[in-house]
Design a protein around this motif. Sequence first.
Motif, PDB file in Angstrom:
ATOM      1  N   PRO A   6      32.838 -26.930  34.229  1.00  0.00           N
ATOM      2  CA  PRO A   6      31.451 -26.890  34.682  1.00  0.00           C
ATOM      3  C   PRO A   6      30.993 -25.464  34.979  1.00  0.00           C
ATOM      4  N   PRO A   8      28.544 -22.563  37.048  1.00  0.00           N
ATOM      5  CA  PRO A   8      27.964 -22.321  38.366  1.00  0.00           C
ATOM      6  C   PRO A   8      26.449 -22.521  38.318  1.00  0.00           C
ATOM      7  N   TYR A  10      28.266 -24.076  41.803  1.00  0.00           N
ATOM      8  CA  TYR A  10      29.170 -25.207  41.979  1.00  0.00           C
ATOM      9  C   TYR A  10      28.778 -26.094  43.153  1.00  0.00           C
ATOM     10  N   THR A  11      29.004 -27.375  42.958  1.00  0.00           N
ATOM     11  CA  THR A  11      28.940 -28.359  44.037  1.00  0.00           C
ATOM     12  C   THR A  11      30.385 -28.669  44.418  1.00  0.00           C
ATOM     13  N   THR A  14      32.006 -30.364  41.351  1.00  0.00           N
ATOM     14  CA  THR A  14      32.277 -29.503  40.196  1.00  0.00           C
ATOM     15  C   THR A  14      33.305 -28.424  40.536  1.00  0.00           C
ATOM     16  N   ALA A  15      33.362 -27.994  41.795  1.00  0.00           N
ATOM     17  CA  ALA A  15      34.392 -27.026  42.202  1.00  0.00           C
ATOM     18  C   ALA A  15      35.775 -27.663  42.119  1.00  0.00           C
ATOM     19  N   GLN A  17      36.600 -30.130  40.156  1.00  0.00           N
ATOM     20  CA  GLN A  17      36.855 -30.265  38.720  1.00  0.00           C
ATOM     21  C   GLN A  17      37.307 -28.933  38.116  1.00  0.00           C
ATOM     22  N   LYS A  18      36.673 -27.831  38.507  1.00  0.00           N
ATOM     23  CA  LYS A  18      37.025 -26.512  37.979  1.00  0.00           C
ATOM     24  C   LYS A  18      38.448 -26.136  38.388  1.00  0.00           C
ATOM     25  N   PHE A  80      34.099 -22.910  48.375  1.00  0.00           N
ATOM     26  CA  PHE A  80      33.284 -22.555  47.217  1.00  0.00           C
ATOM     27  C   PHE A  80      31.894 -22.175  47.692  1.00  0.00           C
ATOM     28  N   ASN A  83      28.730 -19.127  42.743  1.00  0.00           N
ATOM     29  CA  ASN A  83      29.577 -18.866  41.571  1.00  0.00           C
ATOM     30  C   ASN A  83      30.984 -18.427  41.975  1.00  0.00           C
ATOM     31  N   ILE A  85      34.836 -19.538  43.843  1.00  0.00           N
ATOM     32  CA  ILE A  85      35.751 -20.596  44.267  1.00  0.00           C
ATOM     33  C   ILE A  85      37.011 -19.937  44.807  1.00  0.00           C
ATOM     34  N   GLY A 115      30.636 -19.715  33.118  1.00  0.00           N
ATOM     35  CA  GLY A 115      31.754 -20.431  33.714  1.00  0.00           C
ATOM     36  C   GLY A 115      33.104 -19.786  33.486  1.00  0.00           C
TER      37      GLY A 115
END
Length: 155
Positions: A6, A8, A10-11, A14-15, A17-18, A80, A83, A85, A115
């Motif tokens: 995913p 940026p 980030y939620t 999605t963080a 997931q990353k 996070f 952009n 993490i 990303g």
Amino acid sequence: MSSRLPLPPYTYETAVQKVRSAENAWNTRDPHILSLAFSPECRWFSRSGALLGRKAIEEHLARKWAVELEYRVAMELWAFMDNQIAVRIAYECHDVDGVWSRYIGHSSWGFDPKGLIAERYSSFNIEAISEEQRLFRWPLGVRPEGYPGLKELGL
């Protein structure tokens, strides 16, 4: 150059997931595959020094995995924002003499709009462990779904 989902900003979802995507890429132990997660101009800082650019990162990883054998890593989202993490990381490996080590630390990543990691800052503590003290015992490759994470393993 393609994007790496995913993207940026980030939620929480999605963080997470990353981070899992990054863990899976590291567990391939393939320097080329992993290097594609970094921007061509990425700035990388760690205990072994500074690197600049995807090519230098790929070469570093090839040297790393030539001596860090049976490498397995687990990562956990720490924080996070937009952009950026931050992750907690632990990995286990042994050297050519069969001596096992566990590395525990953190890494902070800054992402470009596509990303890709544009900046990486990492720090680790290293402890010698016996084979019996190993916690990461899944088959080489991606950590299986349901395998305990860092918190569950007490790390």
